[in-house]
Design a protein around this motif. Structure first.
Motif, PDB file in Angstrom:
ATOM      1  N   ALA A 111       0.837  -1.209   0.000  1.00 55.61           N
ATOM      2  CA  ALA A 111       0.000   0.000   0.000  1.00 55.61           C
ATOM      3  C   ALA A 111       0.870   1.257   0.000  1.00 55.61           C
ATOM      4  O   ALA A 111       0.585   2.216  -0.728  1.00 55.61           O
ATOM      5  N   HIS A 112       1.937   1.265   0.786  1.00 55.27           N
ATOM      6  CA  HIS A 112       2.798   2.445   0.888  1.00 55.27           C
ATOM      7  C   HIS A 112       3.471   2.775  -0.450  1.00 55.27           C
ATOM      8  O   HIS A 112       3.545   3.939  -0.842  1.00 55.27           O
ATOM      9  N   TYR A 113       3.969   1.752  -1.137  1.00 58.34           N
ATOM     10  CA  TYR A 113       4.716   1.966  -2.386  1.00 58.34           C
ATOM     11  C   TYR A 113       3.871   1.720  -3.640  1.00 58.34           C
ATOM     12  O   TYR A 113       4.395   1.776  -4.753  1.00 58.34           O
ATOM     13  N   HIS A 114       2.592   1.399  -3.473  1.00 58.19           N
ATOM     14  CA  HIS A 114       1.690   1.113  -4.602  1.00 58.19           C
ATOM     15  C   HIS A 114       2.194  -0.080  -5.417  1.00 58.19           C
ATOM     16  O   HIS A 114       2.244  -0.035  -6.652  1.00 58.19           O
ATOM     17  N   LEU A 115       2.534  -1.139  -4.714  1.00 53.96           N
ATOM     18  CA  LEU A 115       3.016  -2.373  -5.335  1.00 53.96           C
ATOM     19  C   LEU A 115       1.909  -3.422  -5.301  1.00 53.96           C
ATOM     20  O   LEU A 115       0.977  -3.335  -4.505  1.00 53.96           O
ATOM     21  N   THR A 116       2.052  -4.439  -6.132  1.00 55.82           N
ATOM     22  CA  THR A 116       1.153  -5.585  -6.085  1.00 55.82           C
ATOM     23  C   THR A 116       1.683  -6.555  -5.045  1.00 55.82           C
ATOM     24  O   THR A 116       2.857  -6.918  -5.071  1.00 55.82           O
ATOM     25  N   HIS A 117       0.817  -6.964  -4.124  1.00 53.82           N
ATOM     26  CA  HIS A 117       1.199  -7.964  -3.119  1.00 53.82           C
ATOM     27  C   HIS A 117       0.873  -9.340  -3.684  1.00 53.82           C
ATOM     28  O   HIS A 117      -0.278  -9.622  -4.022  1.00 53.82           O
ATOM     29  N   ILE A 118       1.900 -10.181  -3.777  1.00 54.95           N
ATOM     30  CA  ILE A 118       1.721 -11.538  -4.278  1.00 54.95           C
ATOM     31  C   ILE A 118       2.109 -12.499  -3.155  1.00 54.95           C
ATOM     32  O   ILE A 118       3.265 -12.541  -2.744  1.00 54.95           O
ATOM     33  N   SER A 119       1.133 -13.246  -2.658  1.00 58.07           N
ATOM     34  CA  SER A 119       1.362 -14.202  -1.578  1.00 58.07           C
ATOM     35  C   SER A 119       1.195 -15.615  -2.117  1.00 58.07           C
ATOM     36  O   SER A 119       0.095 -15.993  -2.530  1.00 58.07           O
ATOM     37  N   SER A 120       2.284 -16.382  -2.101  1.00 59.51           N
ATOM     38  CA  SER A 120       2.177 -17.757  -2.582  1.00 59.51           C
ATOM     39  C   SER A 120       1.216 -18.552  -1.702  1.00 59.51           C
ATOM     40  O   SER A 120       0.448 -19.372  -2.204  1.00 59.51           O
ATOM     41  N   GLY A 121       1.218 -18.301  -0.396  1.00 59.26           N
ATOM     42  CA  GLY A 121       0.305 -19.012   0.495  1.00 59.26           C
ATOM     43  C   GLY A 121      -1.151 -18.718   0.186  1.00 59.26           C
ATOM     44  O   GLY A 121      -1.981 -19.635   0.138  1.00 59.26           O
ATOM     45  N   ASP A 122      -1.478 -17.441  -0.032  1.00 61.40           N
ATOM     46  CA  ASP A 122      -2.853 -17.081  -0.373  1.00 61.40           C
ATOM     47  C   ASP A 122      -3.275 -17.719  -1.693  1.00 61.40           C
ATOM     48  O   ASP A 122      -4.396 -18.236  -1.819  1.00 61.40           O
ATOM     49  N   LEU A 123      -2.364 -17.668  -2.682  1.00 58.21           N
ATOM     50  CA  LEU A 123      -2.688 -18.264  -3.978  1.00 58.21           C
ATOM     51  C   LEU A 123      -2.893 -19.770  -3.848  1.00 58.21           C
ATOM     52  O   LEU A 123      -3.828 -20.330  -4.432  1.00 58.21           O
ATOM     53  N   LEU A 124      -2.039 -20.423  -3.047  1.00 49.69           N
ATOM     54  CA  LEU A 124      -2.196 -21.871  -2.848  1.00 49.69           C
ATOM     55  C   LEU A 124      -3.501 -22.197  -2.132  1.00 49.69           C
ATOM     56  O   LEU A 124      -4.212 -23.135  -2.520  1.00 49.69           O
TER      57      LEU A 124
END
Length: 191
Positions: A22-35
């Motif tokens: 959120a601070h840097y306007h990046l995409t958060h990619i979580s392998s755990g969430d995706l799995l």
């Protein structure tokens, strides 16, 4: 900016990744969430991954790499990404680096959240109660920390040699950890 967040289960990777994204306007990619989404959907990847997750073991590299390739490439071509939960071994890091480098989306900064084992267990127990995650039993929690110590901790040496590695105490209040992480990232980017 392309960041990698390293930390043991319960270290606050997901929480900090969301805040940093959120601070840097990046995409958060979580392998755990995706799995977990794949497992809940009952997809081929989900059925394969589910057997490993339930035992507290790492999901095979090829399964995770196939799942992450698209999101990492897309985010790397945009504002950037913060990846949490992968890679977890040096072999995974080496394979991911070759793919990411060929796509020009390789990690630039690796960030390690340091948290004592007792605090990790306390947090994992709290999360198990709050979220009801089946993979957070006592036996699986201890096994996951042992797996982290054995396989993932060597990533620190690998990233210290290849990229910028930032180590931040993750056992402080959430906002304090976030502030420290941002300060360290900004310091490195200014060099």
């Amino acid at each position: 900016m392309r960041l990698l967040l390293i930390g043991a289960p319960g270290s606050g990777k997901g929480t900090q990744a969301k805040r940093i994204a959120a601070h840097y306007h990046l995409t958060h990619i979580s392998s755990g969430d995706l799995l977990r989404k794949e497992i809940a959907a009952g997809s081929d990847i989900g059925r394969t991954a589910g057997r490993y997750v339930e035992a507290g073991d790492l999901v095979p590299d090829n399964v995770v790499m196939d799942m992450l390739r698209g999101p990492v490439e897309e985010a790397g071509r945009g504002n950037g990404y913060i990846l949490d939960g992968f890679p977890r071994t040096v072999a995974q890091a080496q394979a991911a680096y070759l793919v990411a480098r060929s796509l020009d989306v390789a990690v630039q900064i690796a960030l390690y959240l340091e948290v004592p084992r007792e605090e990790l267990l306390r947090r994992m127990h709290a999360r198990a109660g709050a979220q009801g995650r089946a993979d957070d039993t006592d036996e699986v929690m201890l096994h996951r920390l042992d797996v982290f110590d054995e396989l993932t901790a060597p990533l620190l040496e690998y990233y210290a040699r290849r990229e910028t590695l930032l180590c931040v105490p993750g056992d402080r209040p959430v906002q304090e950890v976030t502030d420290t992480v941002i300060k360290e990232i900004d310091r490195v980017r200014a060099i």
